[in-house]
Design a protein around this motif. Structure first.
Motif, PDB file in Angstrom:
ATOM      1  N   ILE A 173       0.865  -1.177   0.000  1.00 10.46           N
ATOM      2  CA  ILE A 173       0.000   0.000   0.000  1.00 10.46           C
ATOM      3  C   ILE A 173       0.901   1.226   0.000  1.00 10.46           C
ATOM      4  N   THR A 174       1.331   1.576  -1.200  1.00 13.64           N
ATOM      5  CA  THR A 174       2.188   2.743  -1.360  1.00 13.64           C
ATOM      6  C   THR A 174       1.377   3.903  -1.919  1.00 13.64           C
ATOM      7  N   LEU A 175       1.975   5.055  -1.989  1.00 13.35           N
ATOM      8  CA  LEU A 175       1.289   6.227  -2.543  1.00 13.35           C
ATOM      9  C   LEU A 175       0.926   6.003  -4.003  1.00 13.35           C
ATOM     10  N   GLY A 176       1.756   5.343  -4.731  1.00 16.11           N
ATOM     11  CA  GLY A 176       1.452   5.066  -6.133  1.00 16.11           C
ATOM     12  C   GLY A 176       0.229   4.197  -6.285  1.00 16.11           C
ATOM     13  N   ASN A 177       0.101   3.180  -5.387  1.00 13.29           N
ATOM     14  CA  ASN A 177      -1.070   2.316  -5.438  1.00 13.29           C
ATOM     15  C   ASN A 177      -2.346   3.111  -5.165  1.00 13.29           C
ATOM     16  N   ILE A 178      -2.260   3.994  -4.149  1.00  9.14           N
ATOM     17  CA  ILE A 178      -3.449   4.789  -3.785  1.00  9.14           C
ATOM     18  C   ILE A 178      -3.831   5.744  -4.919  1.00  9.14           C
ATOM     19  N   LEU A 179      -2.851   6.401  -5.500  1.00  5.68           N
ATOM     20  CA  LEU A 179      -3.122   7.311  -6.599  1.00  5.68           C
ATOM     21  C   LEU A 179      -3.670   6.572  -7.806  1.00  5.68           C
ATOM     22  N   GLY A 180      -3.093   5.421  -8.122  1.00  2.00           N
ATOM     23  CA  GLY A 180      -3.576   4.637  -9.252  1.00  2.00           C
ATOM     24  C   GLY A 180      -5.015   4.228  -9.055  1.00  2.00           C
ATOM     25  N   LEU A 181      -5.344   3.790  -7.811  1.00  2.00           N
ATOM     26  CA  LEU A 181      -6.711   3.377  -7.529  1.00  2.00           C
ATOM     27  C   LEU A 181      -7.668   4.575  -7.573  1.00  2.00           C
ATOM     28  N   PHE A 182      -7.197   5.749  -7.094  1.00  2.00           N
ATOM     29  CA  PHE A 182      -8.059   6.940  -7.111  1.00  2.00           C
ATOM     30  C   PHE A 182      -8.376   7.369  -8.535  1.00  2.00           C
ATOM     31  N   PHE A 183      -7.350   7.491  -9.371  1.00  3.10           N
ATOM     32  CA  PHE A 183      -7.593   7.919 -10.754  1.00  3.10           C
ATOM     33  C   PHE A 183      -8.377   6.871 -11.536  1.00  3.10           C
ATOM     34  N   GLY A 184      -8.160   5.634 -11.231  1.00  2.00           N
ATOM     35  CA  GLY A 184      -8.935   4.582 -11.891  1.00  2.00           C
ATOM     36  C   GLY A 184     -10.390   4.670 -11.515  1.00  2.00           C
ATOM     37  N   GLY A 185     -10.689   4.956 -10.228  1.00  2.00           N
ATOM     38  CA  GLY A 185     -12.075   5.087  -9.795  1.00  2.00           C
ATOM     39  C   GLY A 185     -12.726   6.300 -10.441  1.00  2.00           C
ATOM     40  N   ALA A 186     -11.966   7.403 -10.588  1.00  2.00           N
ATOM     41  CA  ALA A 186     -12.510   8.595 -11.224  1.00  2.00           C
ATOM     42  C   ALA A 186     -12.845   8.333 -12.678  1.00  2.00           C
ATOM     43  N   LEU A 187     -11.910   7.586 -13.356  1.00  2.00           N
ATOM     44  CA  LEU A 187     -12.160   7.262 -14.754  1.00  2.00           C
ATOM     45  C   LEU A 187     -13.400   6.388 -14.882  1.00  2.00           C
ATOM     46  N   THR A 188     -13.572   5.473 -13.992  1.00  2.00           N
ATOM     47  CA  THR A 188     -14.728   4.574 -14.040  1.00  2.00           C
ATOM     48  C   THR A 188     -16.009   5.364 -13.807  1.00  2.00           C
ATOM     49  N   TYR A 189     -15.969   6.315 -12.869  1.00  2.00           N
ATOM     50  CA  TYR A 189     -17.152   7.135 -12.615  1.00  2.00           C
ATOM     51  C   TYR A 189     -17.562   7.925 -13.862  1.00  2.00           C
ATOM     52  N   VAL A 190     -16.568   8.488 -14.524  1.00  2.00           N
ATOM     53  CA  VAL A 190     -16.853   9.317 -15.706  1.00  2.00           C
ATOM     54  C   VAL A 190     -17.483   8.483 -16.805  1.00  2.00           C
ATOM     55  N   VAL A 191     -16.853   7.289 -17.061  1.00  2.00           N
ATOM     56  CA  VAL A 191     -17.349   6.504 -18.196  1.00  2.00           C
ATOM     57  C   VAL A 191     -18.700   5.888 -17.886  1.00  2.00           C
ATOM     58  N   TRP A 192     -19.032   5.722 -16.651  1.00  2.00           N
ATOM     59  CA  TRP A 192     -20.319   5.113 -16.345  1.00  2.00           C
ATOM     60  C   TRP A 192     -21.427   6.153 -16.197  1.00  2.00           C
ATOM     61  N   PHE A 193     -21.114   7.289 -15.630  1.00  2.00           N
ATOM     62  CA  PHE A 193     -22.188   8.239 -15.347  1.00  2.00           C
ATOM     63  C   PHE A 193     -22.197   9.455 -16.263  1.00  2.00           C
ATOM     64  N   GLU A 194     -21.097   9.731 -16.936  1.00  2.00           N
ATOM     65  CA  GLU A 194     -21.041  10.905 -17.783  1.00  2.00           C
ATOM     66  C   GLU A 194     -21.025  10.537 -19.268  1.00  2.00           C
ATOM     67  N   GLU A 195     -20.214   9.590 -19.640  1.00  4.72           N
ATOM     68  CA  GLU A 195     -20.054   9.241 -21.060  1.00  4.72           C
ATOM     69  C   GLU A 195     -20.142   7.727 -21.230  1.00  4.72           C
ATOM     70  N   PHE A 196     -21.274   7.182 -21.031  1.00  4.04           N
ATOM     71  CA  PHE A 196     -21.456   5.755 -21.144  1.00  4.04           C
ATOM     72  C   PHE A 196     -21.341   5.307 -22.589  1.00  4.04           C
TER      73      PHE A 196
END
Length: 328
Positions: free
Chosen positions: A234-257
């Motif tokens: 659980i490093t900072l890179g892992n947390i950042l990767g998971l955060f940006f991945g979750g943001a990307l998933t939110y966008v593609v599902w709720f904004e640009e499906f």
């Protein structure tokens, strides 16, 4: 052979009882032993085979040698007479009287004395009156000579037995010494192996302690971020990767499906960070497990090392004691 005659009066010479001189029966003149020898050699010459007169000459010459103490010459004359006139008892009788009775009884051993062949042949051809004389002579030899030879044989047997016993004792001592040396050498080898095993054990434990300590340090470096102090994975890179991945998933599902793009973006945005986290968790778990095993090995080696060193010292002491007790 002519009779020995006095050079003064021509009378017959007769040997004295001790055989040291000859005395004239007529005038009483005495002649030394050496002079009589010369007379015998001059008168005897080579003996010719001319019937009974020659056997008498041989007998006279042999008897004269015997009275003079020349046993060897007398024996040779009696032997010649026995060879040339085997039926004349005087040759065999002379050989009987000149034989080495001590050697005869000695060679015959401790058994009952057996009459020699020369004596038996003398009895076979002797006149009746002389037979008993020959038998009496043999019996007298048995009484006077054989006890001494038997005693000598017994002494020799005792000496041989003593020598044999000494040799056996020496051989037994030698074998016992060799056996002691063999046991000693075996004990030395055994203790040397024991020392070598203990020394190898100590070396192995010391190496294990040193290597495990270094490997534990390396495992700690692998399971900890030495720069940030954060725990892996659980490093900072892992947390950042998971955060940006979750943001990307939110966008593609709720904004640009998009029917195709949205699942792919979700897989990339959330799947990859989660995959890296799982991979790091497994690797970290492996490092922690390896470090735990090394710690256990290190602890066991540290506990066994004093005992191994003690065993090494005991083995060295036992080896020194064995070498000090070396047999002669």
């Amino acid at each position: 052979m002519e009779k020995l005659q006095c050079s003064v009066c021509g009378g017959a010479l007769v040997m004295s009882d001790d055989g040291e001189k000859a005395v004239c029966e007529s005038c009483g003149m005495s002649f030394k032993k050496e002079t009589v020898k010369k007379m015998i050699m001059e008168l005897s010459g080579p003996v010719k085979v001319e019937g009974i007169q020659n056997s008498d000459s041989l007998a006279d010459r042999a008897e004269t040698f015997l009275r003079m103490g020349e046993t060897g010459k007398a024996q040779a004359a009696f032997r010649q007479m026995a060879d040339e006139y085997p039926s004349d008892y005087r040759g065999w009788w002379g050989l009987t009287r000149t034989m080495d009775w001590e050697k005869y009884f000695h060679d015959g051993g401790l058994d009952e004395a057996v009459m020699p062949q020369t004596c038996q042949r003398a009895i076979d051809f002797a006149p009746e009156g002389t037979k008993e004389e020959i038998r009496a002579y043999f019996e007298e030899r048995v009484r006077s000579v054989k006890p001494d030879t038997d005693k000598k044989l017994q002494q020799e047997a005792a000496e041989q037995a003593e020598q044999q016993a000494a040799k056996q004792a020496e051989q037994a001592a030698r074998e016992a010494s060799q056996q002691k040396i063999a046991i000693y050498q075996q004990a030395v080898k055994q203790e040397e192996r024991r020392v070598e095993e203990a020394r190898n054990r100590v070396s192995y434990l010391e190496l294990t302690i040193r290597v495990n300590a270094d490997q534990i340090k390396d495992e700690r470096k692998l399971t900890n971020n030495q720069k940030t102090g954060d725990r892996r994975p659980i490093t900072l890179g892992n947390i950042l990767g998971l955060f940006f991945g979750g943001a990307l998933t939110y966008v593609v599902w709720f904004e640009e499906f998009h029917p195709i793009g949205t699942p792919i973006a979700t897989l990339i945005g959330l799947g990859l960070p989660l995959l890296f986290i799982i991979r790091r968790l497994n690797r970290t778990k492996g490092h922690f497990d390896r470090a735990s095993e090394l710690k256990q090995e290190l602890k066991q080696a540290q506990q066994e090392l004093p005992e191994a060193r003690k065993a090494l010292e005991e083995a060295k002491a036992a080896l020194a004691a064995v070498k000090e007790a070396r047999p002669n």
